[in-house]
Motif scaffolding. Structure first.
Motif, PDB file in Angstrom:
ATOM      1  N   LYS A 136       0.486  -1.548  -0.060  1.00  0.00           N
ATOM      2  CA  LYS A 136      -0.147   0.085  -0.269  1.00  0.00           C
ATOM      3  C   LYS A 136       1.133   0.935  -0.087  1.00  0.00           C
ATOM      4  CE  LYS A 136      -3.187  -2.357   0.303  1.00  0.00           C
ATOM      5  NZ  LYS A 136      -4.106  -2.698  -0.907  1.00  0.00           N
ATOM      6  N   TRP A 137       0.064   2.376  -0.525  1.00  0.00           N
ATOM      7  CA  TRP A 137       0.554   3.348  -0.194  1.00  0.00           C
ATOM      8  C   TRP A 137       1.666   3.495   1.834  1.00  0.00           C
ATOM      9  CZ3 TRP A 137       0.668   7.356  -3.968  1.00  0.00           C
ATOM     10  CH2 TRP A 137       1.769   8.593  -3.463  1.00  0.00           C
ATOM     11  N   GLY A 138       2.817   3.844   1.400  1.00  0.00           N
ATOM     12  CA  GLY A 138       2.944   4.293   2.458  1.00  0.00           C
ATOM     13  C   GLY A 138       5.246   5.133   2.621  1.00  0.00           C
ATOM     14  N   PRO A 139       5.801   4.268   3.680  1.00  0.00           N
ATOM     15  CA  PRO A 139       7.485   4.896   3.369  1.00  0.00           C
ATOM     16  C   PRO A 139       7.879   4.762   1.704  1.00  0.00           C
ATOM     17  CG  PRO A 139       6.966   4.891   5.544  1.00  0.00           C
ATOM     18  CD  PRO A 139       6.082   3.905   4.472  1.00  0.00           C
ATOM     19  N   THR A 140       7.961   4.037   1.538  1.00  0.00           N
ATOM     20  CA  THR A 140       8.742   3.249   0.731  1.00  0.00           C
ATOM     21  C   THR A 140       7.866   4.082  -0.797  1.00  0.00           C
ATOM     22  OG1 THR A 140       8.330   0.734   1.060  1.00  0.00           O
ATOM     23  CG2 THR A 140       8.759   1.228  -0.839  1.00  0.00           C
ATOM     24  N   THR A 141       6.568   4.112  -1.277  1.00  0.00           N
ATOM     25  CA  THR A 141       6.628   4.918  -1.779  1.00  0.00           C
ATOM     26  C   THR A 141       7.063   6.197  -2.296  1.00  0.00           C
ATOM     27  OG1 THR A 141       4.572   4.011  -1.832  1.00  0.00           O
ATOM     28  CG2 THR A 141       4.309   5.717  -3.309  1.00  0.00           C
ATOM     29  N   VAL A 142       6.838   7.429  -0.852  1.00  0.00           N
ATOM     30  CA  VAL A 142       7.611   8.397  -0.030  1.00  0.00           C
ATOM     31  C   VAL A 142       9.060   8.056  -1.057  1.00  0.00           C
ATOM     32  CG1 VAL A 142       8.208  10.205   0.523  1.00  0.00           C
ATOM     33  CG2 VAL A 142       5.911   9.272   0.990  1.00  0.00           C
ATOM     34  N   LEU A 143       9.884   6.890  -0.439  1.00  0.00           N
ATOM     35  CA  LEU A 143      11.518   7.255  -0.888  1.00  0.00           C
ATOM     36  C   LEU A 143      11.778   6.874  -2.060  1.00  0.00           C
ATOM     37  CD1 LEU A 143      14.464   6.109   0.429  1.00  0.00           C
ATOM     38  CD2 LEU A 143      13.246   4.030  -0.135  1.00  0.00           C
ATOM     39  N   ARG A 156      12.430  17.241   4.106  1.00  0.00           N
ATOM     40  CA  ARG A 156      13.233  15.883   5.486  1.00  0.00           C
ATOM     41  C   ARG A 156      13.584  15.222   4.146  1.00  0.00           C
ATOM     42  NH1 ARG A 156       9.841  16.343   8.981  1.00  0.00           N
ATOM     43  NH2 ARG A 156       8.194  15.036   8.319  1.00  0.00           N
ATOM     44  N   LYS A 157      14.622  14.416   3.683  1.00  0.00           N
ATOM     45  CA  LYS A 157      14.749  13.294   3.221  1.00  0.00           C
ATOM     46  C   LYS A 157      14.170  11.754   4.235  1.00  0.00           C
ATOM     47  CE  LYS A 157      17.415  15.197   0.095  1.00  0.00           C
ATOM     48  NZ  LYS A 157      16.419  15.545  -1.432  1.00  0.00           N
ATOM     49  N   VAL A 158      14.033  11.103   2.952  1.00  0.00           N
ATOM     50  CA  VAL A 158      13.557   9.846   3.592  1.00  0.00           C
ATOM     51  C   VAL A 158      14.558   8.921   3.632  1.00  0.00           C
ATOM     52  CG1 VAL A 158      12.021   7.662   3.636  1.00  0.00           C
ATOM     53  CG2 VAL A 158      10.679  11.098   3.199  1.00  0.00           C
ATOM     54  N   ARG A 159      14.354   7.921   4.397  1.00  0.00           N
ATOM     55  CA  ARG A 159      15.248   7.146   4.166  1.00  0.00           C
ATOM     56  C   ARG A 159      14.822   5.755   4.629  1.00  0.00           C
ATOM     57  NH1 ARG A 159      18.678  11.144   6.333  1.00  0.00           N
ATOM     58  NH2 ARG A 159      20.427  11.977   5.607  1.00  0.00           N
TER      59      ARG A 159
END
Length: 471
Positions: free
Chosen positions: A79-86, A197-200
């Motif tokens: 689903k849509w989540g931090p991996t999508t933003v990454l 803010r950079k997402v890691r």
């Protein structure tokens, strides 16, 4: 000033948008009208506008993730989540929006399927559109898809952004923002902080992090235990430091033994390098051709001996060497079954090579591609071979003959005579075999000719009766 925003395709469906507690826009009715149809996922058919910079596009990405307006059409997969933003963050850093699936999977340490799922969600959310779709045909040049980063119309409507098309003849997706309503400034500030803010990617938990501590941690300054007093164990009950390590080092493994398939490919590579008319043949085809003899334990010299006893084919006529090899090796493992038969086969091949070498100098060149092409080199080799034959046929005062029943003291032999005898034995192992047949003890033969040459002679020239495999 009036807004120049284009109307959405599903303008008739009302969406009640309200401001949730976290400051992001939400959906009141829970409908899925925010999804972009596949036909509108192209730059010519999109209703959004191309992002002027990656920073503004990342604001739209964070807005889509926090608004709750979009849910994937698939009932499986991520689903849509931090991996999508990454993934969106990596796409925003590209100078040309051409994110290859293999590149993203390697850079972010994700699977190819996961990357494909999240790219589908970015397209379905109206954030990515095709400019040109890549090719995935097997056997041809694969080209990655070229995208355009797009800000959907719902984002402009939710924040009150006014857009303007500066050129009337330009397409609608080239409109640019010219203003914003007052109620959207607070939300755009929050989205700006998220975009900056950079997402890691979160690191995986190691096995040691889940285990308990060896030494219990004591909290507090009081020296008295509230649960009562506890006795300190005596010194005899304490660990002596000789306990085995819970994760002992594994011993280094030696060379891995080849399995059946590996043995076939090893024999195939050796044959391609040794047999001239197999030069350039595909190793996989040769491995299939030698599968029976490889499983039976044949070596490359034994297969080469079987092929060498037949006439060498004309390399200009052979079109598929693997097919000729399959024809010549068909059923040979059923005819020659024992090691003694294969050893006699190698001996017969060696005898034939020696006879050809004696018939004319340079005859063994045919076995290795025909020899040098220069006529001057051939004349030099022929002259050297003639001088060698004359020297061997002439009188040699330093030669030592060992007859049957004759006792020779090895210490009395001159050094240069021993060196010459060892050199002749290395060129022709039959000399050692003849000396043993004439009565020389094996111990003296090993002292004179060295253990290596005697072992080679005993292996190549066995006293067993030869089996004529071609009778």
């Amino acid at each position: 000033m009036p807004s120049c925003q284009l109307t959405h395709a599903n303008r008739g469906v009302s969406r009640g948008i309200s401001t949730p507690s976290d400051g992001t826009q939400g959906q009141e009715t829970g409908t899925d009208t925010f999804r972009t149809a596949p036909a509108q996922q192209w730059v010519d058919t999109t209703t959004g506008r191309i992002a002027t910079d990656p920073y503004s596009w990342m604001q739209a990405v964070h807005w889509v993730g926090g608004s709750g307006l979009y849910t994937p059409s698939r009932t499986y997969g991520p689903k849509w989540g931090p991996t999508t933003v990454l993934i969106a963050q990596e796409i925003s850093a590209l100078l040309e929006c051409r994110p290859g699936v293999d590149y993203l999977a390697r850079k972010l340490k994700l699977s190819r399927r996961t990357v494909q799922y999240h790219l589908d969600m970015l397209r379905e959310a109206g954030l990515l559109v095709y400019r040109s779709k890549g090719t995935r045909l097997t056997g041809s040049l694969r080209v990655a898809s070229v995208y355009e980063r797009v800000i959907p119309t719902a984002f402009d409507e939710a924040l009150g952004i006014r857009t303007l098309l500066r050129d009337e003849n330009a397409p609608a997706y080239e409109r640019v923002p010219v203003g914003m309503a007052e109620q959207g400034r607070k939300l755009i500030g929050k989205l700006a902080k998220k975009a900056a803010r950079k997402v890691r990617r979160r690191g995986r938990k190691t096995a040691s992090s889940g285990r308990g501590r060896c030494t219990p941690m004591q909290v507090g300054t009081s020296a008295v235990n509230s649960a009562g007093t506890s006795l300190v164990p005596p010194e005899s009950k304490l660990a002596g430091g000789n306990q085995d390590c819970p994760t002992p080092k594994k011993p280094k493994r030696g060379q891995r033994k080849l399995n059946e398939t590996g043995r076939r490919h090893q024999l195939a590579r050796e044959l391609v390098a040794a047999v001239p008319w197999l030069n350039g043949a595909a190793a996989d085809r040769v491995a299939w051709a030698v599968r029976d003899v490889a499983d039976a334990g044949w070596s490359v010299h034994e297969v080469q001996a079987h092929l060498g006893l037949a006439d060498a084919p004309d390399q200009s006529v052979v079109r598929r060497p693997s097919a000729l090899l399959t024809y010549r090796l068909k059923g040979v493992h059923l005819l020659i079954k024992t090691k003694a038969q294969r050893r006699n086969l190698v001996m017969a091949w060696q005898d034939r090579m020696l006879s050809r070498r004696e018939e004319r100098p340079g005859a063994d060149w045919d076995l290795f591609g025909g020899g040098p092409s220069s006529g001057a080199v051939k004349r030099l080799f022929t002259e050297a071979a003639r001088l060698s034959r004359e020297f061997l046929a002439g009188d040699q005062p330093d030669a030592v003959e060992v007859a049957a029943g004759q006792t020779t003291v090895l210490e009395d032999l001159p050094r240069h005579v021993v060196i010459d005898m060892r050199r002749d034995a290395e060129l022709d192992p039959a000399i050692i075999h003849s000396a043993l047949d004439c009565g020389m003890p094996e111990a003296d033969a090993r002292r004179l000719y060295t253990n290596r040459l005697v072992d080679q002679a005993l292996t190549a020239f066995s006293t067993d009766t030869r089996i004529d495999t071609y009778a």
